[in-house]
Design a protein around this motif. Structure first.
Motif, PDB file in Angstrom:
ATOM      1  N   HIS A 197       0.817  -1.213   0.000  1.00 51.86           N
ATOM      2  CA  HIS A 197       0.000   0.000   0.000  1.00 51.86           C
ATOM      3  C   HIS A 197       0.853   1.265   0.000  1.00 51.86           C
ATOM      4  CE1 HIS A 197      -3.274   2.704   0.865  1.00 51.86           C
ATOM      5  NE2 HIS A 197      -2.656   3.123   1.954  1.00 51.86           N
ATOM      6  N   ALA A 198       1.876   1.314   0.834  1.00 49.99           N
ATOM      7  CA  ALA A 198       2.718   2.512   0.938  1.00 49.99           C
ATOM      8  C   ALA A 198       3.423   2.815  -0.381  1.00 49.99           C
ATOM      9  CB  ALA A 198       3.742   2.342   2.063  1.00 49.99           C
ATOM     10  N   GLN A 199       3.940   1.775  -1.052  1.00 48.89           N
ATOM     11  CA  GLN A 199       4.613   1.992  -2.331  1.00 48.89           C
ATOM     12  C   GLN A 199       3.647   2.519  -3.384  1.00 48.89           C
ATOM     13  OE1 GLN A 199       6.025  -2.012  -2.749  1.00 48.89           O
ATOM     14  NE2 GLN A 199       8.162  -1.392  -2.486  1.00 48.89           N
ATOM     15  N   GLY A 206      -6.523   1.446  -1.688  1.00 50.64           N
ATOM     16  CA  GLY A 206      -7.430   2.509  -1.276  1.00 50.64           C
ATOM     17  C   GLY A 206      -8.864   2.231  -1.660  1.00 50.64           C
ATOM     18  N   VAL A 207      -9.671   3.306  -1.693  1.00 55.72           N
ATOM     19  CA  VAL A 207     -11.090   3.167  -2.000  1.00 55.72           C
ATOM     20  C   VAL A 207     -11.429   3.804  -3.342  1.00 55.72           C
ATOM     21  CG1 VAL A 207     -11.839   3.009   0.399  1.00 55.72           C
ATOM     22  CG2 VAL A 207     -11.736   5.237  -0.709  1.00 55.72           C
ATOM     23  N   ILE A 208     -12.509   3.297  -3.941  1.00 58.21           N
ATOM     24  CA  ILE A 208     -12.970   3.744  -5.256  1.00 58.21           C
ATOM     25  C   ILE A 208     -14.451   4.052  -5.133  1.00 58.21           C
ATOM     26  CG2 ILE A 208     -13.272   3.095  -7.672  1.00 58.21           C
ATOM     27  CD1 ILE A 208     -11.017   0.865  -6.900  1.00 58.21           C
ATOM     28  N   ALA A 266      -6.811   1.721  -7.010  1.00 60.85           N
ATOM     29  CA  ALA A 266      -7.343   2.984  -6.481  1.00 60.85           C
ATOM     30  C   ALA A 266      -6.278   4.068  -6.397  1.00 60.85           C
ATOM     31  CB  ALA A 266      -7.973   2.747  -5.109  1.00 60.85           C
ATOM     32  N   ALA A 267      -5.080   3.710  -5.997  1.00 56.40           N
ATOM     33  CA  ALA A 267      -4.016   4.695  -5.825  1.00 56.40           C
ATOM     34  C   ALA A 267      -3.630   5.380  -7.137  1.00 56.40           C
ATOM     35  CB  ALA A 267      -2.787   4.038  -5.200  1.00 56.40           C
ATOM     36  N   ARG A 268      -3.958   4.771  -8.269  1.00 55.69           N
ATOM     37  CA  ARG A 268      -3.609   5.355  -9.572  1.00 55.69           C
ATOM     38  C   ARG A 268      -4.809   5.976 -10.278  1.00 55.69           C
ATOM     39  NH1 ARG A 268      -0.102   1.503 -13.153  1.00 55.69           N
ATOM     40  NH2 ARG A 268      -0.013   3.429 -14.348  1.00 55.69           N
ATOM     41  N   LEU A 269      -5.920   6.090  -9.596  1.00 53.52           N
ATOM     42  CA  LEU A 269      -7.135   6.608 -10.225  1.00 53.52           C
ATOM     43  C   LEU A 269      -7.005   8.086 -10.617  1.00 53.52           C
ATOM     44  CD1 LEU A 269      -9.768   5.389 -11.112  1.00 53.52           C
ATOM     45  CD2 LEU A 269     -10.741   5.956  -8.897  1.00 53.52           C
ATOM     46  N   GLY A 270      -6.020   8.776 -10.080  1.00 51.94           N
ATOM     47  CA  GLY A 270      -5.788  10.169 -10.455  1.00 51.94           C
ATOM     48  C   GLY A 270      -5.088  10.331 -11.787  1.00 51.94           C
ATOM     49  N   GLU A 306       3.828   6.192  -5.177  1.00 51.91           N
ATOM     50  CA  GLU A 306       3.926   6.305  -6.629  1.00 51.91           C
ATOM     51  C   GLU A 306       2.794   7.160  -7.186  1.00 51.91           C
ATOM     52  OE1 GLU A 306       4.238   2.588  -8.643  1.00 51.91           O
ATOM     53  OE2 GLU A 306       6.040   2.029  -7.549  1.00 51.91           O
ATOM     54  N   ALA A 307       1.594   6.958  -6.671  1.00 48.94           N
ATOM     55  CA  ALA A 307       0.436   7.710  -7.162  1.00 48.94           C
ATOM     56  C   ALA A 307       0.597   9.203  -6.883  1.00 48.94           C
ATOM     57  CB  ALA A 307      -0.846   7.194  -6.530  1.00 48.94           C
ATOM     58  N   ARG A 308       1.130   9.549  -5.732  1.00 51.97           N
ATOM     59  CA  ARG A 308       1.318  10.969  -5.398  1.00 51.97           C
ATOM     60  C   ARG A 308       2.365  11.612  -6.279  1.00 51.97           C
ATOM     61  NH1 ARG A 308       1.528   9.671   0.643  1.00 51.97           N
ATOM     62  NH2 ARG A 308      -0.652   9.674   1.175  1.00 51.97           N
TER      63      ARG A 308
END
Length: 134
Positions: free
Chosen positions: A4-6, A69-71, A29-33, A10-12
């Motif tokens: 999760h942390a990685q 994360g969540v979607i 979810a972390a890449r949804l941006g 990466e997403a940020r």
């Protein structure tokens, strides 16, 4: 597999680009941006919340959770009627739809919903080990 942390880090740090998994591959979810508004994406996750507010005129809001994360998913009435069984009873869903951003919140507007709950048991299975070389 990333933790999760990685994935969050990466997403940020990621800049919006055209480099995200396209359907039928699922986007975490972390890449949804990364995909632009209106892009077609597929997401998958455990259903942690179903909401059908009386004031929403038949719209259903789903919250899915994956390992990063969540979607937020919006299911319009027409899609609900087409995929009713999956929306009501699915514990693990794969949703394909378009990205929408509104007031800093990202949603996926569902166009296809698949109940993949039968895959839950396989998540607990140990990964196969490579055979030792002779």
């Amino acid at each position: 597999m990333q933790n999760h942390a990685q994935a969050t880090a990466e997403a940020r740090n990621a800049r919006p680009s055209n480099d995200w998994p396209r359907p039928p591959s699922a986007l975490v979810a972390a890449r949804l941006g990364q995909p632009p508004t209106g892009a077609m994406v597929t997401v998958a996750g455990l259903v942690i919340l179903r909401q059908r507010p009386g004031t929403a005129k038949g719209v259903i809001f789903l919250t899915l959770e994956d390992e990063t994360g969540v979607i937020n998913v919006i299911v319009w009435r027409k899609m609900y009627e087409a995929f009713r069984r999956a929306v009501i009873s699915g514990r693990l869903l794969r949703v394909t739809g378009r990205v929408q951003r509104d007031h800093g919140v990202t949603h996926v507007i569902a166009e296809r919903i698949e109940d993949i709950s039968d895959m839950l048991d396989s998540l607990l299975a140990p990964e196969p080990r490579p055979e030792p070389e002779s």
